[in-house]
Scaffold this motif. Structure first.
Motif, PDB file in Angstrom:
ATOM      1  N   UNK A  81      45.117  42.090 -22.559  1.00  0.00           N
ATOM      2  CA  UNK A  81      44.263  42.881 -21.666  1.00  0.00           C
ATOM      3  C   UNK A  81      44.733  44.327 -21.605  1.00  0.00           C
ATOM      4  N   UNK A  82      45.407  44.796 -22.665  1.00  0.00           N
ATOM      5  CA  UNK A  82      45.891  46.188 -22.668  1.00  0.00           C
ATOM      6  C   UNK A  82      44.726  47.163 -22.587  1.00  0.00           C
ATOM      7  N   UNK A  83      43.667  46.966 -23.383  1.00  0.00           N
ATOM      8  CA  UNK A  83      42.503  47.856 -23.373  1.00  0.00           C
ATOM      9  C   UNK A  83      41.826  47.785 -22.009  1.00  0.00           C
ATOM     10  N   UNK A  84      41.706  46.571 -21.482  1.00  0.00           N
ATOM     11  CA  UNK A  84      41.088  46.436 -20.172  1.00  0.00           C
ATOM     12  C   UNK A  84      41.909  47.136 -19.106  1.00  0.00           C
ATOM     13  N   UNK A  85      43.212  47.041 -19.209  1.00  0.00           N
ATOM     14  CA  UNK A  85      44.072  47.706 -18.246  1.00  0.00           C
ATOM     15  C   UNK A  85      43.914  49.221 -18.348  1.00  0.00           C
ATOM     16  N   UNK A  86      43.794  49.724 -19.594  1.00  0.00           N
ATOM     17  CA  UNK A  86      43.580  51.156 -19.772  1.00  0.00           C
ATOM     18  C   UNK A  86      42.252  51.575 -19.161  1.00  0.00           C
ATOM     19  N   UNK A  87      41.212  50.812 -19.408  1.00  0.00           N
ATOM     20  CA  UNK A  87      39.895  51.128 -18.837  1.00  0.00           C
ATOM     21  C   UNK A  87      39.932  51.040 -17.317  1.00  0.00           C
ATOM     22  N   UNK A  88      40.644  50.025 -16.801  1.00  0.00           N
ATOM     23  CA  UNK A  88      40.762  49.905 -15.353  1.00  0.00           C
ATOM     24  C   UNK A  88      41.494  51.104 -14.767  1.00  0.00           C
ATOM     25  N   UNK A  89      42.519  51.596 -15.481  1.00  0.00           N
ATOM     26  CA  UNK A  89      43.263  52.766 -14.994  1.00  0.00           C
ATOM     27  C   UNK A  89      42.374  54.000 -14.966  1.00  0.00           C
ATOM     28  N   UNK A  90      41.565  54.182 -16.048  1.00  0.00           N
ATOM     29  CA  UNK A  90      40.639  55.319 -16.077  1.00  0.00           C
ATOM     30  C   UNK A  90      39.606  55.201 -14.964  1.00  0.00           C
ATOM     31  N   UNK A  91      39.067  54.020 -14.778  1.00  0.00           N
ATOM     32  CA  UNK A  91      38.071  53.815 -13.736  1.00  0.00           C
ATOM     33  C   UNK A  91      38.658  54.064 -12.361  1.00  0.00           C
ATOM     34  N   UNK A  92      39.877  53.631 -12.155  1.00  0.00           N
ATOM     35  CA  UNK A  92      40.531  53.847 -10.868  1.00  0.00           C
ATOM     36  C   UNK A  92      40.731  55.346 -10.610  1.00  0.00           C
ATOM     37  N   UNK A  93      41.142  56.051 -11.691  1.00  0.00           N
ATOM     38  CA  UNK A  93      41.326  57.494 -11.548  1.00  0.00           C
ATOM     39  C   UNK A  93      40.013  58.189 -11.200  1.00  0.00           C
ATOM     40  N   UNK A  94      38.939  57.763 -11.864  1.00  0.00           N
ATOM     41  CA  UNK A  94      37.620  58.342 -11.575  1.00  0.00           C
ATOM     42  C   UNK A  94      37.202  58.041 -10.140  1.00  0.00           C
ATOM     43  N   UNK A  95      37.462  56.846  -9.674  1.00  0.00           N
ATOM     44  CA  UNK A  95      37.118  56.492  -8.305  1.00  0.00           C
ATOM     45  C   UNK A  95      37.890  57.350  -7.312  1.00  0.00           C
TER      46      UNK A  95
ATOM     47  N   UNK B  73      59.470  43.535 -31.109  1.00  0.00           N
ATOM     48  CA  UNK B  73      60.114  44.849 -31.129  1.00  0.00           C
ATOM     49  C   UNK B  73      60.355  45.384 -29.731  1.00  0.00           C
ATOM     50  N   UNK B  74      60.055  44.548 -28.679  1.00  0.00           N
ATOM     51  CA  UNK B  74      60.295  44.946 -27.312  1.00  0.00           C
ATOM     52  C   UNK B  74      59.132  45.615 -26.628  1.00  0.00           C
ATOM     53  N   UNK B  75      58.034  45.840 -27.344  1.00  0.00           N
ATOM     54  CA  UNK B  75      56.876  46.495 -26.753  1.00  0.00           C
ATOM     55  C   UNK B  75      56.217  45.567 -25.747  1.00  0.00           C
ATOM     56  N   UNK B  76      55.960  46.030 -24.507  1.00  0.00           N
ATOM     57  CA  UNK B  76      55.293  45.182 -23.522  1.00  0.00           C
ATOM     58  C   UNK B  76      53.797  45.063 -23.817  1.00  0.00           C
ATOM     59  N   UNK B  77      53.272  43.878 -23.565  1.00  0.00           N
ATOM     60  CA  UNK B  77      51.858  43.614 -23.771  1.00  0.00           C
ATOM     61  C   UNK B  77      51.320  42.927 -22.525  1.00  0.00           C
ATOM     62  N   UNK B  78      50.415  43.580 -21.772  1.00  0.00           N
ATOM     63  CA  UNK B  78      49.831  42.914 -20.609  1.00  0.00           C
ATOM     64  C   UNK B  78      48.849  41.835 -21.065  1.00  0.00           C
ATOM     65  N   UNK B  79      48.949  40.667 -20.442  1.00  0.00           N
ATOM     66  CA  UNK B  79      48.101  39.536 -20.845  1.00  0.00           C
ATOM     67  C   UNK B  79      47.592  38.816 -19.609  1.00  0.00           C
ATOM     68  N   UNK B  80      46.501  38.120 -19.809  1.00  0.00           N
ATOM     69  CA  UNK B  80      45.975  37.192 -18.809  1.00  0.00           C
ATOM     70  C   UNK B  80      46.110  35.789 -19.390  1.00  0.00           C
ATOM     71  N   UNK B  81      46.810  34.902 -18.679  1.00  0.00           N
ATOM     72  CA  UNK B  81      47.110  33.578 -19.231  1.00  0.00           C
ATOM     73  C   UNK B  81      46.521  32.491 -18.340  1.00  0.00           C
ATOM     74  N   UNK B  82      46.179  31.384 -18.978  1.00  0.00           N
ATOM     75  CA  UNK B  82      45.815  30.139 -18.290  1.00  0.00           C
ATOM     76  C   UNK B  82      46.442  29.005 -19.082  1.00  0.00           C
TER      77      UNK B  82
END
Length: 507
Positions: free
Chosen positions: A444-458, A416-425
């Motif tokens: 890694x969408x949830x991880x990216x969200x958590x990383x964004x929150x953590x970055x904002x807190x930092x 449907x065109x929705x972007x999904x961040x992923x980590x691939x090997x």
């Protein structure tokens, strides 16, 4: 007395008038003899009746002579035909004929013999036979010639003769003793050019030696068998020949195998695989199969051919170890498939840059209903445009260089065109006969969200830290200034906590 006239000269006559001429001469001679006899007796030469009788006898004899002459001419014509036939049979025969004296000299030869040696017949006559025999084979002819004259029995031999141009040729000689027209014993020799046959035999021997070497040294077991029939039905087969690999694979020595019935040799009561083998021996259509052979406790791969009706050849290999490895591989593949299918991460296979397999997690990641919605589609179409160049390069590296790639973060696009961040090997692999890659993708969408929150807190903590650290610095600076003023008017510093810093800052 009647005067005797001299006999008339016999006229010159053509061959066609020979009979008539001979008859006239005979009549004249008879008449002369009668006249001489009558004159001697004092009688008249001839009476009319006697004359007629004598003339009749002369005519009868003349007719007889003409008939005999015709018979002679017919015999001469038949003789000419026989001579022509003899020429065809002798001179134009497909084999060479020679007449050889006891001393070994050629007395007569036909055209074929002369042509065989590249000479004319006059060039052969009175020449020793050994002149036309290769030096290495002269002893063969010498034994052949001496044996012929010693036993007077027909002799044969094969040896190499020499053409006029020096090229050797193989000849088969058949010699017999006969007598010529003068009663002298001579040798009649028949020469047959067998060069092509000898060359074919040489090639056949070389071919047989080559295939015998292959037969003896091949890694697979090989066996030649003959079907045994009873009342028109195949009931068994007999082993006619085996190669060393047969003994090595089966553990059955050649001394036991060759000539044995299969039902007895293998101890099975019935000949193994008889239905397949007999069908090949009868139809000539080859067959191959894989089976577990209980008497040997081995898995065998067997190929069957038909060298001639009623016989068959088998070539088989021991595939027991390969079967074990294959079964282990199947088990491993089954376990791997189970792990892949149950993996919480998306796993897919790409070949030629297109989806070839997706597990359920991958189907869910791309927002598809089933794997069929994605199979065959280019992988890059499911990548964000900002990452398609990088993904294309990684695919080429996997497919061409066959090397694994490090982890990378990128963005996939759902259907449907929705972007999904992923980590691939990914790593290279063969899939259904094609080169490709096995790709692991983790959402890694949830991880990216958590990383964004953590970055904002930092960032917030850094801001408060900078504010707090700046305030304390300003207070210290004011304290230093007060101490400097007091020191300038000769008074003691007020803020002793910064006195050491002031002293350390003085030169």
């Amino acid at each position: 007395m009647i005067q005797q006239n001299p006999p008339p000269r016999a006229p010159d006559v053509a061959p066609a008038d020979t009979a008539r001429h001979l008859g006239s001469v005979k009549m004249y001679q008879l008449a002369e003899e009668r006249a001489a006899a009558m004159e001697a007796q004092g009688q008249d030469p001839l009476s009319p009746a006697e004359t007629r009788r004598i003339l009749h006898e002369f005519r009868v004899q003349q007719i007889q002579l003409e008939v005999q002459n015709e018979e002679l001419r017919q015999a001469q014509a038949e003789l000419d035909v026989m001579r022509a036939r003899y020429f065809d049979l002798y001179d134009l025969a497909p084999v060479g004929y020679c007449t050889v004296s006891e001393e070994g000299l050629i007395l007569e030869a036909n055209l074929t013999a002369a042509t065989l040696l590249g000479l004319t017949r006059p060039q052969l006559v009175r020449q020793p036979v050994t002149r036309f025999i290769l030096r290495e084979d002269e002893d063969i002819y010498d034994r052949h010639h001496r044996q012929l004259w010693a036993t007077r029995h027909p002799q044969t031999c094969e040896l190499r003769m020499l053409h006029q141009n020096g090229a050797p040729l193989w000849a088969h000689l058949e010699a017999t003793i006969a007598e010529d027209s003068d009663g002298v014993a001579v040798c009649r020799v028949v020469l047959n050019d067998i060069t092509e046959r000898r060359q074919a035999e040489k090639l056949l021997c070389e071919s047989e030696a080559k295939y015998r070497a292959i037969f003896e040294n091949m890694a697979a077991a090989c066996c030649l068998d003959e079907v045994i029939y009873r009342q028109g039905r195949p009931v068994d087969y007999r082993l006619l020949d085996i190669n060393p690999a047969f003994a090595r694979i089966t553990g059955i020595p050649r001394s036991r195998a060759v000539g044995a019935l299969a039902s007895v040799l293998y101890g099975t009561g019935e000949a193994p695989f008889l239905d397949v083998y007999s069908k090949v021996a009868e139809t000539g259509v080859p067959a191959s199969f894989e089976a577990y052979f209980a008497p040997l406790q081995k898995h065998l791969f067997v190929t069957v051919g038909c060298p001639e009706p009623g016989r068959f050849s088998t070539v088989f290999s021991d595939v027991t170890e390969a079967k074990r490895v294959q079964d282990a591989l199947h088990d491993s593949e089954a376990r791997f498939r189970l792990l892949v299918e149950s993996s919480p991460d998306a796993v897919f296979v790409q070949t030629e840059g297109r989806f070839a397999y997706l597990n359920e997690a991958a189907v869910h990641l791309f927002g598809a209903v089933t794997a069929d919605d994605l199979l065959g589609q280019p992988v890059t179409e499911r990548c964000h445009p900002d990452y398609r160049g990088m993904v294309g390069q990684r695919i080429r590296q996997l497919n061409e260089q066959k090397s694994s790639l490090p982890r990378a973060e990128l963005v996939y696009l759902r259907l449907d065109g929705t972007p999904v961040p992923v980590e691939v090997s990914a790593g290279p692999m063969r899939f259904q006969g094609s080169d490709g890659a096995l790709v692991f993708a983790r959402n890694i969408a949830v991880r990216k969200q958590n990383e964004a929150k953590l970055t904002e807190q930092l960032h917030e903590l850094q801001r408060w830290y900078d504010i707090t650290l700046g305030r304390e610095g300003r207070i210290m600076e004011l304290k230093r200034e007060v101490n400097e003023l007091l020191t300038g008017v000769g008074r003691a510093p007020r803020y002793l906590s910064v006195v050491g810093e002031l002293a350390g800052s003085e030169p």
